[in-house]
Write a protein that holds these residues in place. Sequence first.
Motif, PDB file in Angstrom:
ATOM      1  N   ASN A   1       0.867  -1.179   0.000  1.00  0.00           N
ATOM      2  CA  ASN A   1       0.000   0.000   0.000  1.00  0.00           C
ATOM      3  C   ASN A   1       0.901   1.226   0.000  1.00  0.00           C
ATOM      4  OD1 ASN A   1      -2.606  -1.312   0.268  1.00  0.00           O
ATOM      5  ND2 ASN A   1      -1.878  -1.914   2.285  1.00  0.00           N
ATOM      6  N   GLY A   2       0.335   2.384  -0.213  1.00  0.00           N
ATOM      7  CA  GLY A   2       1.133   3.601  -0.213  1.00  0.00           C
ATOM      8  C   GLY A   2       1.780   3.824  -1.565  1.00  0.00           C
ATOM      9  N   THR A   3       2.826   4.620  -1.573  1.00  0.00           N
ATOM     10  CA  THR A   3       3.519   5.006  -2.802  1.00  0.00           C
ATOM     11  C   THR A   3       4.557   3.959  -3.179  1.00  0.00           C
ATOM     12  OG1 THR A   3       3.234   7.320  -2.206  1.00  0.00           O
ATOM     13  CG2 THR A   3       4.897   6.830  -3.881  1.00  0.00           C
ATOM     14  N   LYS A   4       4.538   3.542  -4.445  1.00  0.00           N
ATOM     15  CA  LYS A   4       5.513   2.572  -4.950  1.00  0.00           C
ATOM     16  C   LYS A   4       6.746   3.320  -5.450  1.00  0.00           C
ATOM     17  CE  LYS A   4       6.253  -0.957  -8.417  1.00  0.00           C
ATOM     18  NZ  LYS A   4       5.753  -1.583  -9.633  1.00  0.00           N
ATOM     19  N   PHE A   5       7.920   2.779  -5.155  1.00  0.00           N
ATOM     20  CA  PHE A   5       9.168   3.307  -5.700  1.00  0.00           C
ATOM     21  C   PHE A   5      10.129   2.152  -5.889  1.00  0.00           C
ATOM     22  CE2 PHE A   5       9.398   3.556  -1.146  1.00  0.00           C
ATOM     23  CZ  PHE A   5      10.700   3.271  -0.796  1.00  0.00           C
ATOM     24  N   GLY A   6      11.345   2.429  -6.360  1.00  0.00           N
ATOM     25  CA  GLY A   6      12.276   1.348  -6.692  1.00  0.00           C
ATOM     26  C   GLY A   6      11.898   0.747  -8.034  1.00  0.00           C
ATOM     27  N   GLY A   7      12.300  -0.498  -8.263  1.00  0.00           N
ATOM     28  CA  GLY A   7      11.968  -1.176  -9.512  1.00  0.00           C
ATOM     29  C   GLY A   7      12.653  -0.575 -10.722  1.00  0.00           C
ATOM     30  N   PHE A   8      13.939  -0.276 -10.616  1.00  0.00           N
ATOM     31  CA  PHE A   8      14.657   0.336 -11.734  1.00  0.00           C
ATOM     32  C   PHE A   8      16.092  -0.173 -11.786  1.00  0.00           C
ATOM     33  CE2 PHE A   8      15.596   2.998  -8.137  1.00  0.00           C
ATOM     34  CZ  PHE A   8      16.929   3.324  -8.304  1.00  0.00           C
ATOM     35  N   ALA A   9      16.716   0.083 -12.927  1.00  0.00           N
ATOM     36  CA  ALA A   9      18.117  -0.294 -13.128  1.00  0.00           C
ATOM     37  C   ALA A   9      18.916   0.928 -13.554  1.00  0.00           C
ATOM     38  CB  ALA A   9      18.216  -1.375 -14.201  1.00  0.00           C
TER      39      ALA A   9
END
Length: 170
Positions: free
Chosen positions: A99-107
């Motif tokens: 829940n909340g704000t998603k971040f990360g998931g990058f290269a």
Amino acid sequence: MRRPLRGGNGSPYGSGPSHCYATKGSGTWYENHPERYALGRSLPATGLTGVNAGDVLPAAPEGQASTYAEVDFPVAQYQGYVRATASYLGDEWTDFEHNGTKFGGFATEGLRGGVNFGSYEVVAFINNLSNSQGATGALDAQLAGPVILNNQLLFRVRPRAVGLTLRAKF
């Protein structure tokens, strides 16, 4: 629980220079879940109180990895090299259970090359080669009734940087 994964050039722990070539890599997969119920913690995005066993912890990536490959070669009577790097940061959320704000998931990727002249070294580099806009952190919007105290914020990686470094020994 952390599970390290390492490898490179046929060795479970990477390899050093083999004539003129080296590779290394590392990675970690996380299982970020509390093992028992915890009272008194709140979940702002959902309004729930308490953390259950197995809830996904906030601001903890599910996995991350990095690797590099380097080639060393002679430049006249000096030593030159070229290195390529890559790293990945898995998905994260600001609150429990995605829940909340998603971040990360990058290269991000990088290139570096240089020549060592003994008492000094010249290095050219490009960081964040693909100019990734990935976020390394985030804050949810905060409200006090109808008043917005702060907007949702994402903290981005540094943009692409191209540069030249001169190192000297004193």
